[in-house]
Design a protein around this motif. Structure first.
Motif, PDB file in Angstrom:
ATOM      1  N   VAL B  19       1.027  -1.041   0.420  1.00 17.86           N
ATOM      2  CA  VAL B  19       0.213   0.057  -0.102  1.00 17.86           C
ATOM      3  C   VAL B  19       0.970   1.052  -0.245  1.00 17.86           C
ATOM      4  CG1 VAL B  19      -2.126   1.214   1.448  1.00 17.86           C
ATOM      5  CG2 VAL B  19      -1.820  -1.178   1.047  1.00 17.86           C
ATOM      6  N   ASP B  20       1.020   2.509  -0.398  1.00 19.51           N
ATOM      7  CA  ASP B  20       1.265   3.526  -0.507  1.00 19.51           C
ATOM      8  C   ASP B  20       1.395   4.556   0.253  1.00 19.51           C
ATOM      9  OD1 ASP B  20       3.229   2.621  -2.531  1.00 19.51           O
ATOM     10  OD2 ASP B  20       2.214   3.618  -4.393  1.00 19.51           O
ATOM     11  N   ALA B  21       1.226   4.372   1.143  1.00 22.50           N
ATOM     12  CA  ALA B  21       0.575   4.933   2.098  1.00 22.50           C
ATOM     13  C   ALA B  21       0.497   6.830   1.476  1.00 22.50           C
ATOM     14  CB  ALA B  21       1.316   4.912   3.479  1.00 22.50           C
ATOM     15  N   VAL B  22       2.460   6.600   1.783  1.00 23.48           N
ATOM     16  CA  VAL B  22       2.478   8.086   1.449  1.00 23.48           C
ATOM     17  C   VAL B  22       3.562   8.104  -0.444  1.00 23.48           C
ATOM     18  CG1 VAL B  22       4.161   9.788   1.614  1.00 23.48           C
ATOM     19  CG2 VAL B  22       2.319   9.588   3.281  1.00 23.48           C
ATOM     20  N   HIS B  23       2.922   9.218  -1.358  1.00 22.55           N
ATOM     21  CA  HIS B  23       3.479   8.862  -2.710  1.00 22.55           C
ATOM     22  C   HIS B  23       4.087   9.808  -3.351  1.00 22.55           C
ATOM     23  CE1 HIS B  23       4.270   7.115  -6.382  1.00 22.55           C
ATOM     24  NE2 HIS B  23       3.728   7.715  -6.836  1.00 22.55           N
ATOM     25  N   ASP B  24       5.298  10.082  -3.022  1.00 24.11           N
ATOM     26  CA  ASP B  24       5.191  11.132  -3.567  1.00 24.11           C
ATOM     27  C   ASP B  24       5.501  12.806  -3.365  1.00 24.11           C
ATOM     28  OD1 ASP B  24       8.019  12.210  -5.516  1.00 24.11           O
ATOM     29  OD2 ASP B  24       6.883  12.205  -7.007  1.00 24.11           O
ATOM     30  N   VAL B  25       5.499  12.324  -1.869  1.00 20.90           N
ATOM     31  CA  VAL B  25       5.010  13.824  -1.526  1.00 20.90           C
ATOM     32  C   VAL B  25       6.688  14.634  -1.695  1.00 20.90           C
ATOM     33  CG1 VAL B  25       3.998  14.990   0.514  1.00 20.90           C
ATOM     34  CG2 VAL B  25       2.985  13.105   0.001  1.00 20.90           C
ATOM     35  N   SER B  26       6.455  16.501  -1.928  1.00 22.09           N
ATOM     36  CA  SER B  26       7.452  16.482  -1.693  1.00 22.09           C
ATOM     37  C   SER B  26       7.280  18.167  -1.122  1.00 22.09           C
ATOM     38  CB  SER B  26       8.247  17.504  -2.446  1.00 22.09           C
ATOM     39  OG  SER B  26       9.284  16.174  -3.725  1.00 22.09           O
ATOM     40  N   LEU B  27       7.430  19.012  -0.283  1.00 24.06           N
ATOM     41  CA  LEU B  27       6.385  19.914   0.463  1.00 24.06           C
ATOM     42  C   LEU B  27       7.058  20.620   2.298  1.00 24.06           C
ATOM     43  CD1 LEU B  27       3.959  21.037   2.107  1.00 24.06           C
ATOM     44  CD2 LEU B  27       3.944  19.085   3.625  1.00 24.06           C
ATOM     45  N   ASN B  28       7.891  21.781   2.133  1.00 20.08           N
ATOM     46  CA  ASN B  28       8.451  22.795   2.691  1.00 20.08           C
ATOM     47  C   ASN B  28       7.594  23.300   3.512  1.00 20.08           C
ATOM     48  OD1 ASN B  28      10.854  22.103   1.300  1.00 20.08           O
ATOM     49  ND2 ASN B  28      11.245  23.646   0.012  1.00 20.08           N
ATOM     50  N   VAL B  29       8.575  23.466   5.093  1.00 20.32           N
ATOM     51  CA  VAL B  29       7.472  24.449   5.979  1.00 20.32           C
ATOM     52  C   VAL B  29       8.747  25.319   6.742  1.00 20.32           C
ATOM     53  CG1 VAL B  29       5.935  24.400   8.187  1.00 20.32           C
ATOM     54  CG2 VAL B  29       5.679  22.788   6.770  1.00 20.32           C
ATOM     55  N   GLU B  30       8.035  26.446   6.324  1.00 16.70           N
ATOM     56  CA  GLU B  30       9.248  27.481   6.323  1.00 16.70           C
ATOM     57  C   GLU B  30       9.112  27.666   7.956  1.00 16.70           C
ATOM     58  OE1 GLU B  30      11.629  28.600   4.071  1.00 16.70           O
ATOM     59  OE2 GLU B  30      10.889  27.447   3.024  1.00 16.70           O
ATOM     60  N   PRO B  31       9.976  28.123   9.386  1.00 16.69           N
ATOM     61  CA  PRO B  31      10.130  28.476  10.238  1.00 16.69           C
ATOM     62  C   PRO B  31       8.897  29.674  10.114  1.00 16.69           C
ATOM     63  CG  PRO B  31      12.553  28.316   9.590  1.00 16.69           C
ATOM     64  CD  PRO B  31      11.649  28.270   8.544  1.00 16.69           C
ATOM     65  N   GLY B  32       7.666  29.641  10.998  1.00 14.79           N
ATOM     66  CA  GLY B  32       6.367  30.742  11.280  1.00 14.79           C
ATOM     67  C   GLY B  32       5.262  30.694  10.419  1.00 14.79           C
ATOM     68  N   GLU B  33       5.438  29.264  10.098  1.00 15.00           N
ATOM     69  CA  GLU B  33       4.980  28.766   8.752  1.00 15.00           C
ATOM     70  C   GLU B  33       3.999  28.225   9.770  1.00 15.00           C
ATOM     71  OE1 GLU B  33       3.750  27.886   4.434  1.00 15.00           O
ATOM     72  OE2 GLU B  33       5.310  26.607   5.208  1.00 15.00           O
ATOM     73  N   MET B  34       1.872  28.120   9.483  1.00 18.55           N
ATOM     74  CA  MET B  34       1.574  27.049  10.084  1.00 18.55           C
ATOM     75  C   MET B  34       1.267  26.386   8.668  1.00 18.55           C
ATOM     76  SD  MET B  34      -1.304  26.906  12.941  1.00 18.55           S
ATOM     77  CE  MET B  34      -2.364  26.004  13.507  1.00 18.55           C
ATOM     78  N   VAL B  35       1.246  24.772   8.764  1.00 21.24           N
ATOM     79  CA  VAL B  35       0.411  24.416   7.524  1.00 21.24           C
ATOM     80  C   VAL B  35      -0.217  22.899   8.458  1.00 21.24           C
ATOM     81  CG1 VAL B  35       1.175  22.601   5.626  1.00 21.24           C
ATOM     82  CG2 VAL B  35       2.667  24.746   6.015  1.00 21.24           C
ATOM     83  N   ALA B  36      -1.525  23.141   7.758  1.00 26.11           N
ATOM     84  CA  ALA B  36      -2.546  21.877   8.133  1.00 26.11           C
ATOM     85  C   ALA B  36      -2.138  21.019   7.291  1.00 26.11           C
ATOM     86  CB  ALA B  36      -3.903  22.811   8.108  1.00 26.11           C
ATOM     87  N   ILE B  37      -2.119  19.803   7.254  1.00 29.62           N
ATOM     88  CA  ILE B  37      -2.445  18.333   6.483  1.00 29.62           C
ATOM     89  C   ILE B  37      -3.653  17.617   6.389  1.00 29.62           C
ATOM     90  CG2 ILE B  37      -1.635  16.779   5.120  1.00 29.62           C
ATOM     91  CD1 ILE B  37       0.937  17.559   6.863  1.00 29.62           C
ATOM     92  N   THR B  38      -4.928  18.093   5.745  1.00 33.92           N
ATOM     93  CA  THR B  38      -6.114  17.697   6.273  1.00 33.92           C
ATOM     94  C   THR B  38      -6.478  16.669   4.505  1.00 33.92           C
ATOM     95  OG1 THR B  38      -8.433  18.274   5.941  1.00 33.92           O
ATOM     96  CG2 THR B  38      -6.948  19.427   4.218  1.00 33.92           C
ATOM     97  N   GLY B  39      -7.332  15.605   5.125  1.00 36.05           N
ATOM     98  CA  GLY B  39      -8.101  14.758   3.524  1.00 36.05           C
ATOM     99  C   GLY B  39      -8.911  13.591   4.439  1.00 36.05           C
ATOM    100  N   ARG B  40      -9.684  12.887   4.091  1.00 33.53           N
ATOM    101  CA  ARG B  40      -9.905  12.117   4.653  1.00 33.53           C
ATOM    102  C   ARG B  40      -9.464  10.904   5.250  1.00 33.53           C
ATOM    103  NH1 ARG B  40     -11.353  11.070  -0.218  1.00 33.53           N
ATOM    104  NH2 ARG B  40     -12.915  12.685  -0.138  1.00 33.53           N
TER     105      ARG B  40
END
Lengths: 188, 234
Positions: B19-40
């Motif tokens: 099972v590909d639980a995570v597939h080819d994810v590229s993501l940067n989170v900078e200092p001072g940044e808030m990122v939400a990851i959402t999905g079912r």
């Protein structure tokens, strides 16, 4: 709601002149609904004609102060103690657009949903940041933003639920599957 | 510290296949940044967070926290980075049952080399921000789910770690407490932390500068807030 109900309700705390009523109303509405003075004046005239307010006096600057009559007090009290009847917006463009899209097999409904969701989420992010950056003492504005937040959340939930009902992973299946599923479900 | 994910994959092998639980994810989170990851449920968001926190290792690709590649660190160095730089709020709290609330919060500070007394003081301060004072000496099984969650949040926030990861941090909390917690994470980002929150709740996700939506292990859309909203969008 009517301006009439609002002005009567604001007079419950004591006599006020028209300009003060306008200021109080605008402030209560979180500065999202500005009455013009003409509107306040004509409403007060009508309320006086109907025996719900009367004039107390007119000051040197020509400002007339109004107060509730006994009958006006009853109407103002009743406004607070009677619930607002639930009205349903049956012409909501977002939901109608999706429902109409269901009738169009050539349309990529997942994309229609996605475009709307991105836009509504962005609005929700903006409302949330506005609320977060406001001072606590600005209670009315905070409460107003709470409401906008919940309305946007409700729309997002509806969009997500719709996606689930149509069982379209937004990145994979084409519209034909979605419509096929939708058409199999008589409730839609 | 910047958090960087480069072409991250996580494949789980089961009897039924992989099972590909995570597939080819590229993501940067900078200092001072808030990122939400959402999905079912099952979209891969918790797996992705575990990879960011060094709790799980990617099948391929790399994860960098403040320039360190997690996969290249020794077990000891990885533990040090996790302890000193990453605050983690787990979905199921993960409090140590034999320690009091205050001791749970003080533990990462003491492991980081702080003396017990200042660690205990800082822990109580962090707790005071999220919960009533009298629960500091209670054990986790004496606390409600909501209280345990708040202790877990205090443990993640104590010590000003520069990366904060939270998995459904407000699940067990009432509306107003949830708002207090989200505000804390939001303010921590404003003070320079890189914050990542996993949530299925759009209202919680909306606190983030950027909302990343996952489906079947892939990032399918990203929504960014206006730079500095000052008035209502009309």
């Amino acid at each position: 709601m009517s301006v009439k109900d609002g002005l009567l309700a604001l007079l419950r705390t004591g006599p006020k002149h028209g300009y003060q009523l306008k200021i109080d109303f605008d402030e209560a509405a979180g500065d999202t609904w500005h009455l013009n003075f003409g509107q306040v004046y004509t409403t007060l005239q009508r309320l006086r004609r109907d025996g719900l307010v009367d004039e107390v006096d007119t000051d040197v600057e020509g400002r007339t102060t109004y107060r509730l009559t006994d009958q006006g007090s009853v109407v103002a009290d009743r406004w607070f103690t009677t619930p607002v009847e639930r009205t349903v917006d049956n012409r909501d463009e977002v939901s109608l657009k999706i429902l109409i899209a269901l009738k169009d097999p050539g349309l990529e409904i997942a994309e229609v949903l996605r475009v709307q969701r991105v836009n509504t989420m962005k609005a929700l992010q903006d409302f949330t940041a506005l609320r977060a950056n406001r001072q606590e003492e600005d209670l009315r504005w905070t409460m107003h933003l709470d409401r906008l937040v919940f309305l946007a959340e409700a729309e997002l939930r509806w969009i997500e639920r719709t996606e689930e009902r149509l069982r379209v992973p937004p990145d994979q299946k084409g519209v034909s599957d979605a419509v096929a599923v939708a058409q199999r479900q008589p409730s839609l | 510290m910047r958090l960087q994910l480069r072409n991250v994959n996580r494949v789980f092998r089961t009897k039924a296949g992989s099972v590909d639980a995570v597939h080819d994810v590229s993501l940067n989170v900078e200092p001072g940044e808030m990122v939400a990851i959402t999905g079912r449920s099952g979209c891969g968001k918790t797996t992705l967070l575990n990879l960011m926190g060094g709790i799980d290792r990617p099948s391929s690709g790399s994860i960098l926290v403040g320039g360190w590649t997690l996969g290249e660190l020794s077990v000891r160095d990885l533990a040090r980075v996790r302890r000193n730089s990453i605050g983690y709020v787990f979905q199921d709290f993960n409090l140590i049952p034999t320690l009091t609330a205050a001791e749970n919060v003080a533990m990462p500070l003491e492991l980081g080399g702080m003396k017990p007394r200042p660690a205990a003081e800082q822990a109580r301060e962090a707790l005071a921000g999220v919960i009533e004072r009298d629960v500091a000496d209670a054990f986790p099984d004496e606390l409600s789910g909501g209280q345990q969650q708040r202790v877990a949040i205090a443990r993640a926030l104590v010590g000003e770690r520069s990366v904060l990861l939270a998995d459904e941090p407000t699940g067990a909390l009432d509306e107003l407490t949830a708002e207090v917690i989200m505000r804390m994470l939001f303010e921590r980002a404003q003070r320079g932390a890189a914050v990542v929150v996993v949530t299925h709740d759009p209202g919680q996700a909306a606190w983030a500068d950027r909302v990343v939506r996952m489906s079947d292990g892939v990032i399918v859309e990203t929504t960014e807030r206006s730079a500095t909203p000052t008035e209502l969008p009309v």
